[in-house]
Design a protein around this motif. Structure first.
Motif, short mmCIF file in Angstrom:
data_model
loop_
_atom_site.label_atom_id
_atom_site.label_comp_id
_atom_site.label_asym_id
_atom_site.label_seq_id
_atom_site.Cartn_x
_atom_site.Cartn_y
_atom_site.Cartn_z
N MET A 280 0.84 -1.20 0.00
CA MET A 280 0.00 0.00 0.00
C MET A 280 0.87 1.25 0.00
N ILE A 281 0.44 2.21 -0.77
CA ILE A 281 1.07 3.53 -0.77
C ILE A 281 -0.04 4.53 -0.49
N MET A 282 0.12 5.29 0.58
CA MET A 282 -0.85 6.33 0.93
C MET A 282 -0.16 7.68 0.80
N ASN A 283 -0.83 8.63 0.15
CA ASN A 283 -0.27 9.97 0.12
C ASN A 283 -1.27 10.97 0.68
N VAL A 284 -0.73 11.87 1.48
CA VAL A 284 -1.52 12.93 2.11
C VAL A 284 -0.72 14.22 2.05
N PHE A 285 -1.42 15.33 2.23
CA PHE A 285 -0.72 16.61 2.28
C PHE A 285 0.06 16.71 3.59
N VAL A 286 1.31 17.14 3.47
CA VAL A 286 2.22 17.23 4.62
C VAL A 286 1.62 18.10 5.72
N ASP A 287 1.13 19.29 5.36
CA ASP A 287 0.63 20.21 6.39
C ASP A 287 -0.59 19.66 7.11
N ASP A 288 -1.43 18.89 6.40
CA ASP A 288 -2.62 18.34 7.03
C ASP A 288 -2.27 17.26 8.05
N ILE A 289 -1.41 16.32 7.67
CA ILE A 289 -1.03 15.24 8.58
C ILE A 289 -0.22 15.80 9.76
N GLU A 290 0.57 16.81 9.49
CA GLU A 290 1.34 17.46 10.57
C GLU A 290 0.39 18.11 11.58
N ASP A 291 -0.60 18.84 11.08
CA ASP A 291 -1.58 19.47 11.98
C ASP A 291 -2.31 18.43 12.82
N ALA A 292 -2.76 17.36 12.18
CA ALA A 292 -3.53 16.33 12.89
C ALA A 292 -2.69 15.66 13.98
N ILE A 293 -1.48 15.27 13.64
CA ILE A 293 -0.62 14.59 14.63
C ILE A 293 -0.20 15.54 15.74
N ASN A 294 0.14 16.76 15.39
CA ASN A 294 0.52 17.74 16.42
C ASN A 294 -0.62 17.94 17.42
N LYS A 295 -1.84 18.01 16.93
CA LYS A 295 -2.99 18.20 17.82
C LYS A 295 -3.30 16.94 18.62
N ASP A 296 -3.31 15.78 17.94
CA ASP A 296 -3.69 14.52 18.60
C ASP A 296 -2.68 14.08 19.66
N TYR A 297 -1.41 14.31 19.42
CA TYR A 297 -0.37 13.79 20.31
C TYR A 297 0.46 14.88 20.98
N ASP A 298 -0.03 16.11 20.92
CA ASP A 298 0.69 17.24 21.52
C ASP A 298 2.16 17.22 21.09
N ALA A 299 2.37 17.15 19.78
CA ALA A 299 3.71 17.05 19.21
C ALA A 299 4.07 18.35 18.49
N ASP A 300 5.31 18.42 18.05
CA ASP A 300 5.79 19.53 17.24
C ASP A 300 6.68 18.92 16.15
N LEU A 301 6.05 18.33 15.12
CA LEU A 301 6.80 17.54 14.14
C LEU A 301 7.75 18.34 13.27
N GLN A 302 7.34 19.50 12.80
CA GLN A 302 8.12 20.32 11.88
C GLN A 302 8.61 19.48 10.69
N LEU A 303 7.66 18.88 10.01
CA LEU A 303 7.95 17.92 8.94
C LEU A 303 8.76 18.53 7.81
N ASN A 304 9.61 17.67 7.28
CA ASN A 304 10.43 17.98 6.11
C ASN A 304 11.31 19.21 6.31
N THR A 305 11.78 19.39 7.55
CA THR A 305 12.73 20.45 7.87
C THR A 305 13.90 19.84 8.64
#
Length: 163
Positions: free
Chosen positions: A39-64
């Motif tokens: 399986m290959i799933m693609n999603v927008f980086v900013d959307d998945i980052e927002d969701a995970i940051n909110k759900d898990y109180d994280a600060d991913l700063q993806l692709n930086t």
């Protein structure tokens, strides 16, 4: 006349504002040689980052350069909670092979081993729907040379494909 002119100019400026689309694509394919479902799933980086940051109180700063070290673990945790798959009426866990960034898209590579034959695939996918009610999750499959697809939304997040 000035009011009409102002209104027309205002409406034309609004047409240049980006409209945000919320869609993710998951491609599912059975590899007979390796006896696996890939399986290959693609999603927008900013959307998945927002969701995970909110759900898990994280600060991913993806692709930086400041991307969190536990990003892959959080991705896998999130996907396990929001993307479920049954093959031939049996629930399976998948392996998180990895991720890849391409511009504003992140690709997730997932795999289920020891699948000799696929007669049906049931998918439950509510990825991003909690935070983005307009999210649409498209599932495309290629099993035994046959292509089928599902279109899932917040209100209808589960579907069955038979082969």
């Amino acid at each position: 006349m000035k009011k009409i002119l102002f209104l027309l100019i205002g409406v034309s400026f609004l047409s240049f504002i980006d409209h945000k689309y919320y869609i993710a694509l998951t491609e599912i394919e059975h590899n007979k040689e390796s006896e696996s479902v890939q399986m290959i799933m693609n999603v927008f980086v900013d959307d998945i980052e927002d969701a995970i940051n909110k759900d898990y109180d994280a600060d991913l700063q993806l692709n930086t350069k400041l991307e969190a070290k536990n990003t892959d673990q959080l991705f896998f945790k999130y996907l396990n909670e929001h993307f479920k798959i049954l093959i031939n009426n049996k629930a399976y866990s998948y392996n998180f092979i990895g991720k890849e960034y391409d511009g504003d898209i992140v690709y997730f590579y997932l795999e289920i081993d020891n699948i000799i034959e696929v007669k049906s695939i049931e998918v439950k996918n509510d990825v991003l729907t909690q935070h983005f009610p307009d999210q649409q999750n498209l599932i495309k499959s290629k099993i035994n040379g046959e292509r089928k697809s599902l279109f899932l939304t917040k209100k209808n997040d589960k579907g069955l494909l038979k082969f």
